[in-house]
Design an enzyme around this catalytic site. Structure first.
Site, PDB file in Angstrom:
ATOM      1  N   GLU A  52       0.824  -1.210   0.000  1.00  0.00           N
ATOM      2  CA  GLU A  52       0.000   0.000   0.000  1.00  0.00           C
ATOM      3  C   GLU A  52       0.857   1.259   0.000  1.00  0.00           C
ATOM      4  OE1 GLU A  52      -2.976   0.162  -0.659  1.00  0.00           O
ATOM      5  OE2 GLU A  52      -3.638  -1.898  -0.388  1.00  0.00           O
ATOM      6  N   TYR A 132      -6.343   6.618   3.968  1.00  0.00           N
ATOM      7  CA  TYR A 132      -6.498   5.609   2.912  1.00  0.00           C
ATOM      8  C   TYR A 132      -5.839   4.294   3.298  1.00  0.00           C
ATOM      9  CZ  TYR A 132      -5.335   2.509  -0.721  1.00  0.00           C
ATOM     10  OH  TYR A 132      -5.182   1.342  -1.400  1.00  0.00           O
ATOM     11  N   ASP A 150      -9.137   6.030  -2.335  1.00  0.00           N
ATOM     12  CA  ASP A 150      -7.984   6.548  -3.087  1.00  0.00           C
ATOM     13  C   ASP A 150      -8.515   7.285  -4.319  1.00  0.00           C
ATOM     14  OD1 ASP A 150      -8.923   4.528  -4.683  1.00  0.00           O
ATOM     15  OD2 ASP A 150      -6.940   3.918  -5.345  1.00  0.00           O
TER      16      ASP A 150
END
Length: 345
Positions: A52, A132, A150
Site C-alpha cells: 500500500e 487511505y 484513493d
DNA sequence: AACACGGGGAG
DNA sequence: CTCCCAGTGTT
C-alpha cells in the site's frame, strides 16, 4: 449525536437497492477480471502495508518489481527495523516520494515498540499510514468495515452517484467516504469490496478513456446514464510546475566526483547527489543543461565542473552505483561522465 | 486549505 | 503538452 446532514447522501430503499446491485455486479466483475498481483490475496499486515505504501501515487505496474525485491530483502518488520537507511533507500531508488521509504522504516521501529496495529484507529498512529492506507489494511487484513478511498474510488463513486462536489475538498471527500462506509460496505469481505472499486477504477472507470460499454455498473451509473462520465470527478486545485534553474556542481578529482547526502529539509532528502546551489559558484565551467521535470518544479540543472577540492566524499562512476541516487541526479551525473571528460584541463 | 514531495504511463 | 497514479505530512 448531531449529524451533519449536508454531507449525507440519500439512504432510502432505492439507494439501498442500488447499493445491492453495485456489490453484486462489481464482485462478479472483480472475480473474473482482477489482475494477478504479488500481494493480491495476502492477509498479513506486513506485505499488505508495504504494497500500500509503495502504491501511493504510483501505478501498480511500476510497483510490482520493487515489491518483489523488497520482500526478498526485507521480508518482515524486524528486518526492516534493523536495516540501514541507505539500504532502504537503495531498494526504493527510482520509485520517487522517498519520504515513503523512510517513513516505512520509522513505522517498523514504531511497531517494534508498540506491536502490530490491528484496527483502523491504531494504524493511523503509525508513521506514513494515513486514512487511505489505514482503511485498506484494516479492511483487507482484519475485515474491518472501513472505506479505503484513493483516487480510483473518488472517480468511480463520483461518477456512479454523479457527485459534482469537488473531490479534493474536505466536503467532497467526505461525501464519497460516507457513501462507501454507510451504504456500500457490508459484512462480507470489505477488503475485497474496497479492492474491487479500485480495480474497476484502474481498468474500466479510467480518467480519460473510461470503458463504459463493458462496465458492470453501467446500468446504475448516473454519470453514464445522465451525464458525460469524463466530466467527473471535479477537481478544484490545479498547481502548475514552476521553472527552476539551479546550478549542479561537479567537483572532480581524477576519475572521481564529490557527492553528498541531501539534507532533510531539501528536495530528495536522504539521497546522494552533487551539490545544488542557487548562485553560480566561483571557478566553475558550465558544461551542459540537464532538464528534469518534477511535479512541482520544471528543473533546468546547469551542470558545472570545478577543479577545487570540496569537503565531501569522492566516488568513481563504479563506486556511486552502490549509493541511493535519484533519477534526477543520475541524469546530471550521467551527463558529466558522458560529456565531461572531453575538453580542457 | 494549500503546499511539498518523484517519476513514469498514457492520451 | 496534459493529467494522474492503491496519499501523507507540514504549515
Amino acid at each position: 449525536m448531531a449529524k451533519n446532514l449536508n454531507e449525507e447522501l440519500p439512504m432510502d430503499d432505492a439507494t439501498q437497492n442500488v447499493a445491492d446491485s453495485f456489490r453484486t455486479q462489481i464482485r462478479g466483475w472483480y472475480g473474473e477480471y482482477k489482475r494477478t498481483l504479488p500481494w493480491r490475496g495476502l492477509r498479513s499486515f506486513y506485505p499488505v502495508w508495504v504494497s500500500e505504501i509503495m502504491c501511493q501515487q504510483t501505478q501498480v505496474a511500476t510497483v510490482i518489481p520493487y515489491f518483489e525485491r523488497w520482500m526478498e530483502t526485507l521480508p518482515d518488520v524486524e528486518s526492516l527495523a534493523s536495516a540501514t537507511e541507505e539500504e532502504v533507500l537503495k531498494l526504493w531508488e527510482g520509485l520517487g516520494y522517498y519520504r515513503r521509504a523512510r517513513l516505512l522504516q520509522k513505522g517498523a521501529l514504531f511497531i517494534k515498540d508498540n506491536g502490530e496495529p490491528e484496527t483502523f484507529v491504531e494504524m493511523l498512529k503509525v508513521p506514513g499510514i494515513g486514512p487511505y492506507t489505514a482503511g485498506a489494511i484494516a479492511s483487507i487484513v482484519f475485515d474491518e468495515k472501513v472505506p479505503a478511498v484513493d483516487g480510483n474510488v473518488l472517480r468511480v463513486i463520483s461518477r456512479f452517484r454523479a457527485i459534482f462536489e469537488p473531490v479534493d475538498t474536505k466536503v467532497g471527500r467526505s461525501v464519497i467516504e460516507q457513501f462507501v462506509e454507510k451504504t456500500l460496505i457490508s459484512e462480507t469481505c470489505p477488503g475485497s469490496l474496497n479492492q474491487s472499486i479500485m480495480e474497476l477504477g484502474a481498468l474500466i472507470c479510467r480518467p480519460k478513456v473510461p470503458r463504459c460499454e463493458v462496465c458492470p455498473l453501467k446500468g446504475e451509473c448516473l454519470a453514464f446514464l445522465e451525464h458525460v462520465p469524463t466530466d467527473l470527478p471535479i477537481k478544484s486545485k490545479k498547481v502548475k510546475a514552476k521553472k527552476w534553474s539551479p546550478f549542479a556542481v561537479i567537483y572532480r578529482k581524477g576519475d572521481k566526483i564529490a557527492l553528498k547526502r541531501e539534507e532533510d529539509k531539501n528536495l530528495l532528502s536522504g539521497l546522494w547527489g552533487v551539490p545544488i546551489v542557487e548562485e553560480k559558484p566561483e571557478d566553475v565551467d558550465e558544461l551542459v543543461v540537464v532538464r528534469h521535470q518534477f511535479t512541482h518544479r520544471d528543473t533546468y540543472y546547469q551542470v558545472c565542473v570545478s577543479d577545487e577540492t570540496a569537503e565531501m566524499d569522492y566516488f568513481s562512476s563504479e563506486e556511486l552505483k552502490a549509493l541511493p541516487i535519484s533519477t534526477a541526479m543520475k541524469k546530471v551525473i550521467s551527463a558529466y561522465f558522458s560529456n565531461g571528460d572531453i575538453g580542457d584541463s
